[in-house]
Design a protein around this motif. Structure first.
Motif, short mmCIF file in Angstrom:
data_model
loop_
_atom_site.label_atom_id
_atom_site.label_comp_id
_atom_site.label_asym_id
_atom_site.label_seq_id
_atom_site.Cartn_x
_atom_site.Cartn_y
_atom_site.Cartn_z
N LYS A 1 18.39 13.32 -24.03
CA LYS A 1 17.52 13.42 -25.20
C LYS A 1 18.06 12.80 -26.49
O LYS A 1 17.31 12.61 -27.43
CB LYS A 1 17.18 14.89 -25.48
N PHE A 2 19.34 12.49 -26.55
CA PHE A 2 19.92 12.08 -27.83
C PHE A 2 20.11 10.58 -27.97
O PHE A 2 20.55 9.91 -27.05
CB PHE A 2 21.28 12.78 -28.04
N ASP A 3 19.79 10.08 -29.16
CA ASP A 3 20.05 8.68 -29.50
C ASP A 3 21.53 8.47 -29.82
O ASP A 3 22.08 7.42 -29.55
CB ASP A 3 19.24 8.26 -30.74
N CYS A 4 22.14 9.48 -30.43
CA CYS A 4 23.52 9.36 -30.86
C CYS A 4 24.21 10.72 -30.85
O CYS A 4 23.63 11.71 -31.27
CB CYS A 4 23.58 8.76 -32.26
N LEU B 1 22.99 11.71 -23.66
CA LEU B 1 22.48 10.49 -24.28
C LEU B 1 21.28 9.93 -23.54
O LEU B 1 21.17 10.04 -22.32
CB LEU B 1 23.57 9.42 -24.30
N LYS B 2 20.40 9.27 -24.30
CA LYS B 2 19.30 8.53 -23.68
C LYS B 2 19.90 7.39 -22.87
O LYS B 2 20.88 6.77 -23.29
CB LYS B 2 18.37 7.96 -24.75
N ASP B 3 19.30 7.11 -21.71
CA ASP B 3 19.77 6.00 -20.88
C ASP B 3 19.72 4.70 -21.67
O ASP B 3 18.78 4.44 -22.40
CB ASP B 3 18.89 5.85 -19.63
N THR C 1 20.06 3.21 -24.35
CA THR C 1 20.04 3.11 -25.81
C THR C 1 20.88 4.16 -26.52
O THR C 1 21.21 3.99 -27.69
CB THR C 1 18.60 3.22 -26.34
N GLY C 2 21.24 5.25 -25.85
CA GLY C 2 22.03 6.29 -26.49
C GLY C 2 23.44 5.81 -26.79
O GLY C 2 24.00 4.97 -26.08
N GLU C 3 24.01 6.33 -27.86
CA GLU C 3 25.35 5.88 -28.26
C GLU C 3 26.23 7.08 -28.58
O GLU C 3 25.86 7.98 -29.32
CB GLU C 3 25.24 4.99 -29.49
N TYR C 4 27.43 7.08 -28.01
CA TYR C 4 28.42 8.13 -28.22
C TYR C 4 29.48 7.60 -29.16
O TYR C 4 30.13 6.61 -28.87
CB TYR C 4 29.05 8.52 -26.88
N VAL C 5 29.65 8.24 -30.33
CA VAL C 5 30.62 7.78 -31.32
C VAL C 5 31.71 8.84 -31.46
O VAL C 5 31.43 9.99 -31.76
CB VAL C 5 29.95 7.53 -32.68
N GLN D 1 27.91 2.42 -23.83
CA GLN D 1 27.33 3.43 -24.72
C GLN D 1 28.37 4.25 -25.48
O GLN D 1 28.04 5.22 -26.13
CB GLN D 1 26.40 4.39 -23.96
N GLN D 2 29.64 3.88 -25.41
CA GLN D 2 30.68 4.64 -26.09
C GLN D 2 31.35 3.77 -27.15
O GLN D 2 31.71 2.63 -26.90
CB GLN D 2 31.72 5.13 -25.10
#
Length: 145
Positions: free
Chosen positions: A27-30, A52-54, A56-60, A80-81
């Motif tokens: 569910k999350f964009d970031c 994270l969303k498949d 497009t999601g980004e883990y910072v 995505q990381q």
């Protein structure tokens, strides 16, 4: 950005964390991780990445051990990381970028503690931070002194 939803999670409450993870897969964009790698063995990367969303999601991640630093500097971070690396030598550039991003999204940092800038309050603030349960920024106001 039309619709920004932020959610803070109390990672010390195991039940709340489990429920949060179960109901938020994909569910999350970031996800902005301020705890992993901060010195006490925390590592939320694998357990939170599935939220994270498949594609497009980004883990910072803002902290990390030697393995994270090596992946960052060799360009081998996982898809995505990202790792937010700051330098104490040119911190102004980082602060300008953070300010630009905050202004462009309308997000306001949460202030957990606002005290005057005096010896007693500074000591109290450091004790608060050492407790590792600060839920926002610990700030000093020069005008309160």
């Amino acid at each position: 950005m039309e619709n920004i939803n932020l959610e803070l999670v109390d990672y010390t409450d195991d039940k709340a964390m489990s429920e949060f993870k179960e109901k938020n897969v994909g569910k999350f964009d970031c996800i902005y991780d301020t705890a992993t790698g901060s010195g006490h063995g925390e590592n939320y990367v694998s357990s939170m990445a599935k939220l994270l969303k498949d594609v497009t999601g980004e883990y910072v991640q803002i902290n990390g051990g030697i393995a994270t630093l090596m992946r960052y500097f060799t360009g081998t971070m996982k898809p995505q990381q990202n790792f937010f690396f700051t330098s104490d030598e040119d911190n102004q550039t980082d602060l300008v970028e953070i300010t630009r991003l905050l202004k462009s999204t309308g997000v306001k940092p949460h202030i957990d503690l606002l005290k005057p800038f005096d010896a007693e309050s500074v000591a109290e603030g450091f004790e608060h931070l050492k407790g590792r349960r600060t839920k926002g920024k610990a700030c000093r106001d020069l005008c309160l002194s």
